[in-house]
Design a protein around this motif. Structure first.
Motif, PDB file in Angstrom:
ATOM      1  N   ASP A 456      58.655 107.409  69.461  1.00  0.00           N
ATOM      2  CA  ASP A 456      58.597 108.588  68.585  1.00  0.00           C
ATOM      3  C   ASP A 456      58.602 109.870  69.427  1.00  0.00           C
ATOM      4  OD1 ASP A 456      58.128 110.530  66.712  1.00  0.00           O
ATOM      5  OD2 ASP A 456      56.472 109.486  65.722  1.00  0.00           O
ATOM      6  N   SER A 457      59.785 110.461  69.615  1.00  0.00           N
ATOM      7  CA  SER A 457      59.904 111.678  70.426  1.00  0.00           C
ATOM      8  C   SER A 457      59.216 112.869  69.766  1.00  0.00           C
ATOM      9  CB  SER A 457      61.379 112.006  70.676  1.00  0.00           C
ATOM     10  OG  SER A 457      62.061 112.203  69.444  1.00  0.00           O
ATOM     11  N   ALA A 458      59.185 112.883  68.428  1.00  0.00           N
ATOM     12  CA  ALA A 458      58.540 113.994  67.716  1.00  0.00           C
ATOM     13  C   ALA A 458      57.038 114.013  68.005  1.00  0.00           C
ATOM     14  CB  ALA A 458      58.792 113.873  66.218  1.00  0.00           C
ATOM     15  N   LEU A 459      56.436 112.829  68.073  1.00  0.00           N
ATOM     16  CA  LEU A 459      55.015 112.741  68.391  1.00  0.00           C
ATOM     17  C   LEU A 459      54.755 113.232  69.810  1.00  0.00           C
ATOM     18  CD1 LEU A 459      52.135 111.860  67.698  1.00  0.00           C
ATOM     19  CD2 LEU A 459      52.726 109.556  68.501  1.00  0.00           C
ATOM     20  N   ASP A 460      55.650 112.876  70.726  1.00  0.00           N
ATOM     21  CA  ASP A 460      55.500 113.331  72.111  1.00  0.00           C
ATOM     22  C   ASP A 460      55.553 114.855  72.185  1.00  0.00           C
ATOM     23  OD1 ASP A 460      55.442 112.896  75.039  1.00  0.00           O
ATOM     24  OD2 ASP A 460      57.430 113.780  74.944  1.00  0.00           O
ATOM     25  N   THR A 461      56.476 115.469  71.432  1.00  0.00           N
ATOM     26  CA  THR A 461      56.582 116.931  71.391  1.00  0.00           C
ATOM     27  C   THR A 461      55.294 117.554  70.874  1.00  0.00           C
ATOM     28  OG1 THR A 461      58.975 116.827  71.032  1.00  0.00           O
ATOM     29  CG2 THR A 461      57.866 118.874  70.410  1.00  0.00           C
ATOM     30  N   THR A 462      54.740 116.961  69.820  1.00  0.00           N
ATOM     31  CA  THR A 462      53.496 117.469  69.234  1.00  0.00           C
ATOM     32  C   THR A 462      52.345 117.380  70.223  1.00  0.00           C
ATOM     33  OG1 THR A 462      54.177 116.862  67.002  1.00  0.00           O
ATOM     34  CG2 THR A 462      51.823 117.168  67.370  1.00  0.00           C
ATOM     35  N   ILE A 463      52.225 116.264  70.907  1.00  0.00           N
ATOM     36  CA  ILE A 463      51.124 116.082  71.856  1.00  0.00           C
ATOM     37  C   ILE A 463      51.252 117.038  73.036  1.00  0.00           C
ATOM     38  CG2 ILE A 463      50.151 114.473  73.553  1.00  0.00           C
ATOM     39  CD1 ILE A 463      50.458 112.260  71.503  1.00  0.00           C
ATOM     40  N   GLN A 464      52.471 117.237  73.527  1.00  0.00           N
ATOM     41  CA  GLN A 464      52.675 118.168  74.639  1.00  0.00           C
ATOM     42  C   GLN A 464      52.321 119.593  74.221  1.00  0.00           C
ATOM     43  OE1 GLN A 464      53.181 117.294  77.771  1.00  0.00           O
ATOM     44  NE2 GLN A 464      53.136 115.179  77.011  1.00  0.00           N
ATOM     45  N   MET A 465      52.659 119.949  72.986  1.00  0.00           N
ATOM     46  CA  MET A 465      52.319 121.271  72.472  1.00  0.00           C
ATOM     47  C   MET A 465      50.808 121.442  72.375  1.00  0.00           C
ATOM     48  SD  MET A 465      51.146 122.758  69.408  1.00  0.00           S
ATOM     49  CE  MET A 465      51.607 121.567  68.158  1.00  0.00           C
ATOM     50  N   LEU A 466      50.119 120.386  71.885  1.00  0.00           N
ATOM     51  CA  LEU A 466      48.665 120.438  71.760  1.00  0.00           C
ATOM     52  C   LEU A 466      47.995 120.560  73.128  1.00  0.00           C
ATOM     53  CD1 LEU A 466      48.149 117.724  68.989  1.00  0.00           C
ATOM     54  CD2 LEU A 466      47.732 120.179  68.752  1.00  0.00           C
ATOM     55  N   ILE A 467      48.528 119.861  74.110  1.00  0.00           N
ATOM     56  CA  ILE A 467      47.980 119.933  75.464  1.00  0.00           C
ATOM     57  C   ILE A 467      48.125 121.348  76.021  1.00  0.00           C
ATOM     58  CG2 ILE A 467      48.329 119.178  77.861  1.00  0.00           C
ATOM     59  CD1 ILE A 467      48.950 116.382  76.751  1.00  0.00           C
ATOM     60  N   ARG A 468      49.286 121.992  75.747  1.00  0.00           N
ATOM     61  CA  ARG A 468      49.469 123.374  76.192  1.00  0.00           C
ATOM     62  C   ARG A 468      48.422 124.281  75.549  1.00  0.00           C
ATOM     63  NH1 ARG A 468      55.056 122.363  75.458  1.00  0.00           N
ATOM     64  NH2 ARG A 468      55.063 123.528  73.512  1.00  0.00           N
ATOM     65  N   GLU A 469      48.195 124.114  74.263  1.00  0.00           N
ATOM     66  CA  GLU A 469      47.202 124.936  73.573  1.00  0.00           C
ATOM     67  C   GLU A 469      45.799 124.694  74.129  1.00  0.00           C
ATOM     68  OE1 GLU A 469      47.135 124.911  69.354  1.00  0.00           O
ATOM     69  OE2 GLU A 469      49.282 125.273  69.126  1.00  0.00           O
ATOM     70  N   ILE A 470      45.498 123.438  74.426  1.00  0.00           N
ATOM     71  CA  ILE A 470      44.179 123.094  74.966  1.00  0.00           C
ATOM     72  C   ILE A 470      43.973 123.750  76.334  1.00  0.00           C
ATOM     73  CG2 ILE A 470      42.833 121.179  75.933  1.00  0.00           C
ATOM     74  CD1 ILE A 470      44.148 119.468  73.598  1.00  0.00           C
ATOM     75  N   LYS A 471      45.010 123.704  77.189  1.00  0.00           N
ATOM     76  CA  LYS A 471      44.904 124.301  78.518  1.00  0.00           C
ATOM     77  C   LYS A 471      44.820 125.814  78.457  1.00  0.00           C
ATOM     78  CE  LYS A 471      47.013 120.569  81.176  1.00  0.00           C
ATOM     79  NZ  LYS A 471      48.135 120.157  82.075  1.00  0.00           N
ATOM     80  N   ASP A 472      45.504 126.403  77.476  1.00  0.00           N
ATOM     81  CA  ASP A 472      45.478 127.869  77.325  1.00  0.00           C
ATOM     82  C   ASP A 472      44.187 128.336  76.656  1.00  0.00           C
ATOM     83  OD1 ASP A 472      47.915 128.040  78.498  1.00  0.00           O
ATOM     84  OD2 ASP A 472      49.047 128.255  76.626  1.00  0.00           O
ATOM     85  N   PHE A 473      43.510 127.436  75.978  1.00  0.00           N
ATOM     86  CA  PHE A 473      42.319 127.789  75.205  1.00  0.00           C
ATOM     87  C   PHE A 473      41.246 128.415  76.080  1.00  0.00           C
ATOM     88  CE2 PHE A 473      38.402 127.182  72.882  1.00  0.00           C
ATOM     89  CZ  PHE A 473      38.765 127.381  71.550  1.00  0.00           C
ATOM     90  N   LYS A 474      41.200 127.958  77.311  1.00  0.00           N
ATOM     91  CA  LYS A 474      40.149 128.424  78.223  1.00  0.00           C
ATOM     92  C   LYS A 474      40.449 129.767  78.845  1.00  0.00           C
ATOM     93  CE  LYS A 474      41.794 125.855  82.327  1.00  0.00           C
ATOM     94  NZ  LYS A 474      43.114 126.260  82.276  1.00  0.00           N
ATOM     95  N   LYS A 475      41.668 130.274  78.686  1.00  0.00           N
ATOM     96  CA  LYS A 475      42.052 131.510  79.349  1.00  0.00           C
ATOM     97  C   LYS A 475      41.576 132.722  78.594  1.00  0.00           C
ATOM     98  CE  LYS A 475      46.173 129.656  81.581  1.00  0.00           C
ATOM     99  NZ  LYS A 475      45.609 128.702  82.263  1.00  0.00           N
TER     100      LYS A 475
END
Length: 475
Positions: A456-475
Motif C-alpha cells: 500500500d503506497s498510499a499508506l507509506d505516503t501517509t506515514i512519511q508525512m506523519l513522521i515529518r510532522e512529528i519531527k517538526d513538532f519539536k521545532k
C-alpha cells in the motif's frame, strides 16, 4: 523596405489599443508591456524595436503581439507579422535612417562595426538596478547547491524563471523546514526581476502576511486596492500555503486572485510543508488549482550534498575551516540546510572570537550538545499520539481505548508502528502507553502495519508525512 509603408497603421493600431486599455482602467498595464517601436516594414512583415528578448516573450505570452496583428489587419485588410529586434542590433542603422545625408567623396568612409550583443549576468544587472524590496538578494540560483535531493526541483525552477507564465504554471514546491523551498522560490523572483531590468511586477509574500493584509483591507475598506495589487501582478510568489488551512475567507480571495493571474498568464509559485493532498480544510477548487501545474518535493540532502553546501557557504562568506571539521558536520547533521548552516556559523564564530586554530577536537567539544542526541531525541510518545490523532480527527482517549472500530484501530496501529521505529520502546512499554495493552497486541499492530506497507503506497505516503510532522513538532 517596400513602397507600402505601414507606419501610419502601426501608430493608429497602438493608439486604439491604448484607448481600449484606458477605458478598462488598465493603462498602467499598457504602458508596461506595449513597448514596441516601428522600425521598417515589407509587404508582409513589420520590424519592431523592443527593449529586450524577455519583454518580447512576455508580449507574445500575454497575446499582446497578436492583439496588434489583429488591429493592423482590421485597419489594412492585410495579415502582417512582426519581427522583433533589440536596441543593440538596431541603434546604428536607426541613427542613419533618422539622419540621412549624401555621401561626401572627400570623406574617407569609416568602417561600421556592429556592437555585439553581450550576455549580461544576473550579478551585472544587480549592480545597475534597484534591489527588489521583498526579495532576499542572496537567494539566487548561483548560491543554491543542488544535489540528488533537489536536482529536479532546481531545474524546474530555472525553467520557470526563463519562461514565466509558459512552463509549469502554477508551480508548487513542498518539503520540510530548512530544505530550500524559499531559496528556490526567491531565486525565480530575482532571476525574472533582473532579466526584465526591474520592469516585471513581482510580489513575494508569506501566506500569513497575505492573510493579515486581506483582513486589514476589510477593516480599512480598501478591498479594491488589495485586489488590484495582487490581481495585476506578473509574478506571485506565495510562501507557506499550509497556513491557509481552516481559513475560508482568505481561501475564497486567493481563488479569485489565482483565476485572474492564470487567465493573464502571470506566473504563480507556491510553497508548502507537505503535499497538497495532505492539506486539511482546503477548498477542493483551490486544491485542484494548486496541483494544476508542476508539484515537486525537496528531500533532506545526502552526505555529499551537505558537504557541498557547507563549502559553498564558506566560499560565499570568504571563510575557511579545516576539511575534517566540514566532514564532521556533514556526517552528523542529517536534518536540513538550516541546521547545517547553524553549526557552520558556530564554528566560524569560534575561530573569529577565540582567536584559536579550529581543530576536530574543538569542534566535537563545541558541538557536543547538538550531536549528543539523535535527531529524534526530543520526540515523545505523546507527540506521536497527538499528531496521529489530529490527522485522523480522533482524541487521545480514543487511541488508548479498547474501541475496536476501524476508525480507531488504523490510527492506533500506525501510531504504534511509528513509535516503534522512532523511539527505543519495547513492546511491553508501548503497551503501557496505549491503554495498558498486552505486548502481543502491540506486536500484532506493528507487524500488521509493516505488512500492509509492502503493498500500500498510499499508506507509506501517509506515514512519511506523519513522521515529518512529528519531527517538526519539536521545532
Amino acid at each position: 523596405m517596400s513602397e507600402q509603408n505601414y507606419k501610419v497603421f502601426f501608430d493608429e493600431a497602438l493608439r486604439q489599443i491604448q484607448e481600449d486599455f484606458k477605458n478598462k482602467n488598465k493603462i498602467d498595464e499598457f504602458k508596461l508591456w506595449f513597448k514596441m517601436e516601428y522600425v521598417e516594414d515589407t509587404l508582409s512583415e513589420i520590424t519592431v524595436s523592443v527593449p529586450s528578448k524577455f519583454m518580447w516573450q512576455q508580449m507574445v505570452t500575454r497575446q499582446y503581439e497578436s492583439m496588434m496583428q489583429e488591429k493592423i489587419q482590421e485597419l489594412t485588410g492585410q495579415k502582417i507579422s512582426f519581427k522583433p529586434v533589440y536596441p543593440e542590433k538596431t541603434s546604428s542603422s536607426t541613427t542613419e535612417r533618422e539622419q540621412p545625408r549624401e555621401a561626401n567623396p572627400r570623406e574617407i568612409p569609416q568602417p561600421v562595426t556592429e556592437k555585439p550583443v553581450q550576455s549580461v549576468s544576473v550579478e551585472d544587472i544587480k549592480k545597475n538596478i534597484k534591489k527588489h524590496s521583498q526579495l532576499n538578494e542572496d537567494y539566487t540560483f548561483d548560491t543554491f547547491v543542488a544535489g540528488e535531493n533537489s536536482d529536479f526541483a532546481y531545474n524546474v525552477c530555472k525553467a520557470v524563471a526563463e519562461n514565466p507564465g509558459k512552463k509549469y504554471n502554477p508551480m508548487l514546491i513542498y518539503g520540510g523546514v530548512g530544505l530550500g523551498k524559499t531559496h528556490l522560490m526567491e531565486s525565480i523572483g530575482n532571476y525574472i526581476y533582473s532579466a526584465s531590468n526591474g520592469i516585471s511586477k513581482i510580489c513575494y509574500v508569506t501566506a500569513e502576511n497575505f492573510t493579515n493584509e486581506f483582513i486589514s483591507s476589510i477593516n480599512n475598506k480598501t478591498m479594491e486596492k488589495f485586489k488590484k495589487k495582487y490581481r495585476e501582478l506578473d509574478i506571485l510568489l506565495l510562501d507557506d500555503i499550509h497556513f491557509l488551512q481552516n481559513k475560508e475567507g482568505i481561501q475564497e480571495e486567493l481563488f479569485h486572485t489565482f483565476e485572474a493571474l492564470y487567465n493573464k498568464k502571470s506566473q504563480m509559485v507556491f510553497t508548502c510543508d507537505r503535499p497538497i493532498s495532505e492539506l486539511k480544510n482546503i477548498e477542493d477548487r483551490l486544491r485542484t488549482r494548486f496541483s494544476r501545474g508542476m508539484c515537486i518535493d525537496l528531500l533532506p540532502p545526502n552526505y555529499e550534498t551537505r558537504k557541498a553546501i557547507l563549502q559553498k557557504k564558506l566560499d560565499i562568506l570568504g571563510k575557511s575551516i579545516p576539511s575534517d571539521v566540514i566532514d564532521y558536520i556533514a556526517k552528523n547533521v542529517q536534518t536540513n540546510v538550516r541546521d547545517l548552516e547553524g553549526c557552520l556559523t558556530k564554528m566560524i564564530g569560534y575561530t573569529e572570537l577565540m582567536d584559536k586554530t579550529l581543530t576536530i577536537d574543538i569542534a566535537q567539544k563545541e558541538l557536543r550538545d547538538t550531536f549528543s542526541q539523535p535527531a529524534n531525541g526530543l520526540i515523545t510518545i505523546e507527540i506521536i499520539q497527538k499528531v496521529v490523532c489530529d490527522h485522523y480527527n480522533i482524541s487521545l482517549s480514543d487511541i488508548k481505548s479498547k474501541k475496536r472500530n476501524k476508525k480507531y484501530i488504523v490510527p492506533r496501529h500506525i501510531a504504534i508502528y511509528i513509535a516503534r521505529n522512532l523511539l527505543d520502546y519495547s513492546y511491553p512499554e508501548l503497551g503501557n502507553e496505549f491503554g495498558g495493552r498486552d505486548h502481543t497486541s502491540i506486536m500484532h499492530g506493528y507487524e500488521k502495519t509493516a505488512e500492509q506497507l509492502k503493498v500500500d503506497s498510499a499508506l507509506d505516503t501517509t506515514i512519511q508525512m506523519l513522521i515529518r510532522e512529528i519531527k517538526d513538532f519539536k521545532k
